[in-house]
Design a protein around this motif. Structure first.
Motif, PDB file in Angstrom:
ATOM      1  N   LYS B  97      34.034  62.899  50.357  1.00  0.00           N
ATOM      2  CA  LYS B  97      34.454  64.560  51.181  1.00  0.00           C
ATOM      3  C   LYS B  97      33.645  64.202  52.455  1.00  0.00           C
ATOM      4  O   LYS B  97      34.305  64.767  53.792  1.00  0.00           O
ATOM      5  N   LEU B  98      32.669  63.247  53.246  1.00  0.00           N
ATOM      6  CA  LEU B  98      32.256  63.172  54.073  1.00  0.00           C
ATOM      7  C   LEU B  98      33.226  62.623  54.978  1.00  0.00           C
ATOM      8  O   LEU B  98      33.319  63.195  56.047  1.00  0.00           O
ATOM      9  N   TYR B 151      31.217  66.906  39.048  1.00  0.00           N
ATOM     10  CA  TYR B 151      31.954  68.075  39.617  1.00  0.00           C
ATOM     11  C   TYR B 151      31.632  69.043  39.856  1.00  0.00           C
ATOM     12  O   TYR B 151      32.962  69.536  40.314  1.00  0.00           O
ATOM     13  N   ARG B 152      30.680  69.375  40.624  1.00  0.00           N
ATOM     14  CA  ARG B 152      30.414  70.401  41.570  1.00  0.00           C
ATOM     15  C   ARG B 152      30.698  70.216  42.113  1.00  0.00           C
ATOM     16  O   ARG B 152      31.363  70.903  43.183  1.00  0.00           O
ATOM     17  N   VAL B 153      30.797  69.088  42.488  1.00  0.00           N
ATOM     18  CA  VAL B 153      31.153  68.571  44.340  1.00  0.00           C
ATOM     19  C   VAL B 153      33.046  68.275  44.333  1.00  0.00           C
ATOM     20  O   VAL B 153      33.468  68.519  45.910  1.00  0.00           O
ATOM     21  N   PHE B 154      32.697  68.271  43.156  1.00  0.00           N
ATOM     22  CA  PHE B 154      35.032  67.818  43.889  1.00  0.00           C
ATOM     23  C   PHE B 154      35.345  69.400  43.181  1.00  0.00           C
ATOM     24  O   PHE B 154      36.305  69.357  44.019  1.00  0.00           O
ATOM     25  N   ASP B 155      34.999  70.416  43.180  1.00  0.00           N
ATOM     26  CA  ASP B 155      34.859  71.943  42.934  1.00  0.00           C
ATOM     27  C   ASP B 155      36.439  71.565  42.253  1.00  0.00           C
ATOM     28  O   ASP B 155      37.695  72.778  43.029  1.00  0.00           O
ATOM     29  N   SER B 156      36.603  71.259  40.996  1.00  0.00           N
ATOM     30  CA  SER B 156      37.631  71.484  40.503  1.00  0.00           C
ATOM     31  C   SER B 156      38.644  70.995  41.235  1.00  0.00           C
ATOM     32  O   SER B 156      39.902  71.994  40.737  1.00  0.00           O
ATOM     33  N   SER B 157      38.876  69.556  41.849  1.00  0.00           N
ATOM     34  CA  SER B 157      40.398  69.569  42.251  1.00  0.00           C
ATOM     35  C   SER B 157      39.989  67.695  42.659  1.00  0.00           C
ATOM     36  O   SER B 157      38.393  67.581  42.291  1.00  0.00           O
ATOM     37  N   THR B 158      40.807  67.509  43.275  1.00  0.00           N
ATOM     38  CA  THR B 158      40.515  66.570  44.218  1.00  0.00           C
ATOM     39  C   THR B 158      40.064  66.118  44.858  1.00  0.00           C
ATOM     40  O   THR B 158      40.463  67.611  45.480  1.00  0.00           O
ATOM     41  N   VAL B 159      40.311  65.253  46.133  1.00  0.00           N
ATOM     42  CA  VAL B 159      39.799  64.531  47.293  1.00  0.00           C
ATOM     43  C   VAL B 159      41.310  63.776  48.219  1.00  0.00           C
ATOM     44  O   VAL B 159      41.191  63.122  47.234  1.00  0.00           O
ATOM     45  N   ASN B 160      41.471  64.956  48.334  1.00  0.00           N
ATOM     46  CA  ASN B 160      42.775  64.017  49.479  1.00  0.00           C
ATOM     47  C   ASN B 160      42.967  63.956  50.473  1.00  0.00           C
ATOM     48  O   ASN B 160      41.118  64.092  51.314  1.00  0.00           O
ATOM     49  N   GLY B 250      41.030  51.986  46.205  1.00  0.00           N
ATOM     50  CA  GLY B 250      41.704  53.401  45.030  1.00  0.00           C
ATOM     51  C   GLY B 250      43.279  54.152  46.133  1.00  0.00           C
ATOM     52  O   GLY B 250      43.095  53.115  47.548  1.00  0.00           O
ATOM     53  N   THR B 251      43.715  55.604  46.300  1.00  0.00           N
ATOM     54  CA  THR B 251      44.850  55.419  46.764  1.00  0.00           C
ATOM     55  C   THR B 251      43.745  56.285  47.788  1.00  0.00           C
ATOM     56  O   THR B 251      42.764  56.457  48.178  1.00  0.00           O
ATOM     57  N   SER B 252      44.751  56.976  48.943  1.00  0.00           N
ATOM     58  CA  SER B 252      43.748  58.130  49.981  1.00  0.00           C
ATOM     59  C   SER B 252      43.651  59.259  49.071  1.00  0.00           C
ATOM     60  O   SER B 252      42.693  59.957  49.372  1.00  0.00           O
ATOM     61  N   THR B 253      44.035  59.504  47.112  1.00  0.00           N
ATOM     62  CA  THR B 253      43.142  60.540  46.725  1.00  0.00           C
ATOM     63  C   THR B 253      42.007  60.541  45.454  1.00  0.00           C
ATOM     64  O   THR B 253      42.411  58.542  44.528  1.00  0.00           O
ATOM     65  N   LEU B 254      41.163  60.638  45.842  1.00  0.00           N
ATOM     66  CA  LEU B 254      39.867  60.463  44.616  1.00  0.00           C
ATOM     67  C   LEU B 254      39.529  61.178  43.947  1.00  0.00           C
ATOM     68  O   LEU B 254      40.189  62.787  43.599  1.00  0.00           O
ATOM     69  N   ASP B 255      40.512  60.658  42.049  1.00  0.00           N
ATOM     70  CA  ASP B 255      40.093  61.944  41.675  1.00  0.00           C
ATOM     71  C   ASP B 255      39.004  62.098  40.343  1.00  0.00           C
ATOM     72  O   ASP B 255      38.464  61.488  40.478  1.00  0.00           O
ATOM     73  N   GLN B 256      38.983  62.760  39.298  1.00  0.00           N
ATOM     74  CA  GLN B 256      37.329  63.123  38.285  1.00  0.00           C
ATOM     75  C   GLN B 256      37.345  62.099  37.235  1.00  0.00           C
ATOM     76  O   GLN B 256      36.397  62.053  37.311  1.00  0.00           O
ATOM     77  N   SER B 257      38.489  60.864  37.149  1.00  0.00           N
ATOM     78  CA  SER B 257      38.105  60.015  36.434  1.00  0.00           C
ATOM     79  C   SER B 257      37.373  58.816  36.453  1.00  0.00           C
ATOM     80  O   SER B 257      37.211  58.162  36.293  1.00  0.00           O
ATOM     81  N   VAL B 258      36.834  58.752  38.276  1.00  0.00           N
ATOM     82  CA  VAL B 258      36.668  57.750  38.964  1.00  0.00           C
ATOM     83  C   VAL B 258      35.230  57.458  38.013  1.00  0.00           C
ATOM     84  O   VAL B 258      34.510  58.282  37.969  1.00  0.00           O
ATOM     85  N   GLY B 259      34.919  56.303  37.790  1.00  0.00           N
ATOM     86  CA  GLY B 259      34.071  55.595  37.188  1.00  0.00           C
ATOM     87  C   GLY B 259      33.913  55.862  35.509  1.00  0.00           C
ATOM     88  O   GLY B 259      32.943  55.177  35.427  1.00  0.00           O
ATOM     89  N   GLN B 260      34.314  56.002  34.888  1.00  0.00           N
ATOM     90  CA  GLN B 260      34.702  56.686  33.340  1.00  0.00           C
ATOM     91  C   GLN B 260      34.636  55.304  32.942  1.00  0.00           C
ATOM     92  O   GLN B 260      35.483  54.484  33.279  1.00  0.00           O
ATOM     93  N   GLY B 261      33.752  55.264  32.179  1.00  0.00           N
ATOM     94  CA  GLY B 261      33.890  53.779  31.076  1.00  0.00           C
ATOM     95  C   GLY B 261      33.228  52.586  32.073  1.00  0.00           C
ATOM     96  O   GLY B 261      33.111  51.331  31.166  1.00  0.00           O
ATOM     97  N   LYS B 262      33.070  52.376  33.323  1.00  0.00           N
ATOM     98  CA  LYS B 262      32.602  51.398  34.268  1.00  0.00           C
ATOM     99  C   LYS B 262      30.946  50.911  33.333  1.00  0.00           C
ATOM    100  O   LYS B 262      31.244  49.843  33.366  1.00  0.00           O
ATOM    101  N   GLU B 263      30.451  52.042  32.865  1.00  0.00           N
ATOM    102  CA  GLU B 263      28.643  51.566  32.126  1.00  0.00           C
ATOM    103  C   GLU B 263      29.123  50.313  31.115  1.00  0.00           C
ATOM    104  O   GLU B 263      28.330  49.533  31.629  1.00  0.00           O
TER     105      GLU B 263
END
Lengths: 370, 336
Positions: B97-98, B151-160, B250-263
């Motif tokens: 976002k920054l 999710y709050r920072v994502f604000d229910s959308s992707t970062v494009n 990644g691409t120029s878009t960041l979606d909310q599944s980022v990091g899933q399962g990485k642990e």
């Protein structure tokens, strides 16, 4: 209403002073009561977007079935102690669902034989976890991390990652439907059928196993002190193996329920998103199952699942949409951390407290059935 | 405590156990396995042993290895951190976002990501060190907390429209010098530093002591709680750095599944690398090799034209084999 609230607060204070909050069931019941009363007030004020009533609560129980069952599976495994945990339940749900789908739809088997073979397969999958952990000495976290990957992979590869659906599976949807109770039904809301066909039998069998059989006593014994249990003549390895088999079997039941609920067998049913395993472990821990083993009650797990399912439903009716779904994560975090930290408070005063429950108090908690 | 030993050979053995050999058996085995795998894949696929294939593989290894350093430290202290997926999400979405809104330059972006990670890791550390609750429960809790924040920072959308500021970490031409991907080089340097730290410094040795017996470590004068706090904070910092690589690859878009399962992926790399989940034993070099093995298998399965999900079956088998050989060695060592 406020008088009831005050007396409840007074009672909570009395329990706290008498160490009552150390009884996880009391804490969970109090939280459920606070939630219901709070939501009733919010509903009467008109903050909620829908009506918060027994019908809504009953219908939300559809999410209770898989969550409570898998948390029960974790209860069996975690209680065996030495860091036992089952990370693979979600993957087992996926694999067994696919096996069931292939037998029932692709091979055209009868429902009964497909269910039986799928459940046998699920016991085999749990057995692999159990043999590796109990007989080969792998830490359970390692075993089930490995089988989490392996089973997930098998579930995805078996059909090339495509789900199985069709008229036959769609016909199963009624198994996950809501029904009216016979005889007394008109006075009660419609409850999801799965509560009676899945949760109730499993809970009764599990309760009898844990509290009324030698096996159940052995389970708590090996979780409390494996060496002592061995010297007492308990077959510690077989006991732990059977706990993993039970976990597999329950995962298999959840698989069949999930297939019916979504009217298709999905290869990622138990692993998509955050997966099913981590929430199930969270519920078990919230229900008072000590991660160090030997401590844990069926009633606590069932209450914890009820609290979380109703809390999630309550959040959605106050804050609808995405914001509500997000808030559910916060609520789970606050409840889990809050309950664990409150529980650990008294042990902090002792010199060597470890784990969620004090190590000096396992006997009264485990030997009192319910 | 070894000075009291009278038999010199026993004394040497005891010292050997305190300061393990520079390269352990597990690491040699892993290195051989990776080498054999690479040769086989080179023989059976036309393009595995080419720069265009190895480069992206090494870039993919980097974040797992970096987070693996933190996770190795945590597991050595007999802890575990399952909140990594949530931390990646928060670090990645804030940084992205920054980058989009104020077009943050490279260095501040990396620092922001690492600072956010440090903050989240400190939350874990403080709760683990002072809460007296098992780390797996604490981090289950904070995992949900971090998901909420993310999710709050994502604000229910992707970062494009993320600019290419971080491309020095990426798979592209800007991401490597003389064919060596920068992100992999960073991971190797970090692993070397962590290896030296764990082996030759007092705070590093203390981590093994804490994992061996926390109470004994405390009685021996080790400040257990502060150590635990910064071990979890360090994991956060590594997650922050990895989040930058994740954005870059990644691409120029960041979606909310980022990091899933990485642990689980990171824990898999750590345990394949020979670190004991019970604490008190482990190496970051093993973790790097474990990450390399996992990624090689994934890349190899794809290049062989097999279903990509089959890679997970091999990952599971490798975990069983790697830990199994370790168990056998342990049993042999304990046998009289």
């Amino acid at each position: 209403m406020s008088a009831r609230h005050r007396s409840l607060a007074a009672q909570i204070r009395r329990w706290t002073e008498g160490g009552g909050l150390r009884d996880r069931n009391v804490l969970l019941l109090a939280l459920i009561l606070v939630l219901l009363i709070g939501m009733t007030i919010l509903d009467s004020v008109g903050v909620t977007t829908g009506s918060f009533n027994s019908d809504y609560l009953a219908s939300s129980l559809i999410n209770y079935v898989p969550l409570a069952l898998l948390a029960l599976a974790e209860l069996f495994v975690i209680t065996t102690g030495r860091g036992s945990i089952d990370l693979s339940v979600g993957s087992m749900v996926s694999v067994v669902g696919m096996i069931f789908g292939i037998l029932y739809v692709n091979a055209g088997w009868s429902l009964a034989s497909a269910v039986v073979v799928a459940l046998l397969a699920s016991m085999l999958l749990g057995g692999v976890n159990g043999v590796l952990t109990a007989y080969f000495g792998y830490p359970a976290l390692i075993t089930t991390l490995a089988t989490y990957y392996a089973y997930q992979s098998i579930a995805l590869v078996i059909t090339g990652a495509s789900p199985i659906s069709g008229a036959r599976i769609a016909g199963l949807y009624s198994a996950a439907d809501s029904i009216e109770l016979p005889v007394i039904g008109q006075y009660f809301p419609l409850v999801p059928l799965g509560m009676f066909t899945f949760v109730l039998p499993v809970a009764v069998v599990a309760w009898l196993l844990l509290n009324r059989t030698t096996y159940g006593r052995s389970l708590y014994a090996i979780g409390t002190n494996t060496t002592a249990a061995q010297w007492a003549g308990i077959q510690t390895r077989r006991t732990q193996l059977l706990a993993f088999v039970a976990s597999g079997l329950v995962s298999g039941l959840v698989a069949i329920y999930t297939v019916a609920q979504f009217a298709s067998a999905r290869p990622d049913a138990g692993t998509s998103g955050a997966g099913m395993a981590l929430p199930a472990i969270t519920i078990a821990v919230l229900g008072g199952v000590a991660i160090t083993g030997g401590i844990g009650r069926l009633s606590g797990v069932l209450l914890a699942a009820l609290l979380i399912v109703w809390l999630n439903a309550s959040i959605l009716i106050v804050v609808p949409g995405n914001a509500g779904t997000q808030l559910q994560f916060l609520a789970l975090a606050v409840v889990l951390l809050g309950a664990s930290l409150v529980d650990a408070l008294p042990t902090r005063l002792r010199r060597r407290g470890s784990g969620a429950d004090g190590p000096t108090l396992p006997v009264p908690t485990t030997t009192n059935p319910q | 405590m070894t000075a009291t030993e009278t038999d010199p050979s026993a004394g040497r053995q005891a010292i050997g156990r305190i300061l393990p050999p520079v390269v352990t058996g597990q690491e040699v085995v892993l290195l051989v396995v990776v080498a054999v795998l690479w040769v086989l894949l080179g023989l059976f696929t036309p393009s595995f042993l080419t720069l265009g294939s190895i480069g992206p593989l090494l870039v993919a290894v980097a974040p797992v290895a970096l987070m693996g350093i933190g996770m190795t430290f945590v597991i050595i202290t007999a802890g575990i951190d399952v909140s990594i997926a949530g931390m990646i999400m928060v670090c990645a979405v804030i940084t992205a976002k920054l980058l989009v809104t104020v077009n943050l330059p490279l260095l501040p972006a990396v620092l922001v990501a690492m600072a956010v990670g440090a903050l989240l890791g400190t939350v874990n550390g403080v709760l683990v060190a002072y809460g007296r609750v098992h780390p797996i429960i604490i981090t289950f809790g904070t995992w949900n907390l971090f998901l909420y924040i993310g999710y709050r920072v994502f604000d229910s959308s992707t970062v494009n429209g993320i600019p290419g500021t971080l491309s020095v970490f990426g798979r592209g031409a800007a991401g490597s010098t003389f064919g060596v991907p920068h992100s992999f080089a960073i991971a190797v340097v970090a692993v070397a530093a962590a290896w030296w730290f764990l082996r030759y410094t007092r705070p590093g040795r203390n981590l093994y002591a804490i994992g061996g017996d926390q109470e004994a470590a405390r009685l021996a004068g080790i400040a257990v709680r502060p150590r635990l706090v910064w071990v979890y904070a360090l994991t956060g910092v590594m997650v922050g750095l990895s989040a930058c690589i994740t954005i870059a690859t990644g691409t120029s878009t960041l979606d909310q599944s980022v990091g899933q399962g990485k642990e689980l992926e990171v824990i898999a790399a750590v345990v394949i690398g020979g670190t004991s989940i019970m604490g008190g034993r482990g190496s970051v070099v093993g973790t790097l090799l474990g990450a390399l093995l996992v990624q090689s298998v994934r890349s190899g399965v794809t290049q062989l034209g097999w279903p990509s999900q089959l890679a997970f079956l091999f990952v599971g088998l490798f975990i069983i084999i790697a830990v199994g050989t370790d168990l056998l060695r342990e049993r042999a060592r304990r046998a009289p």
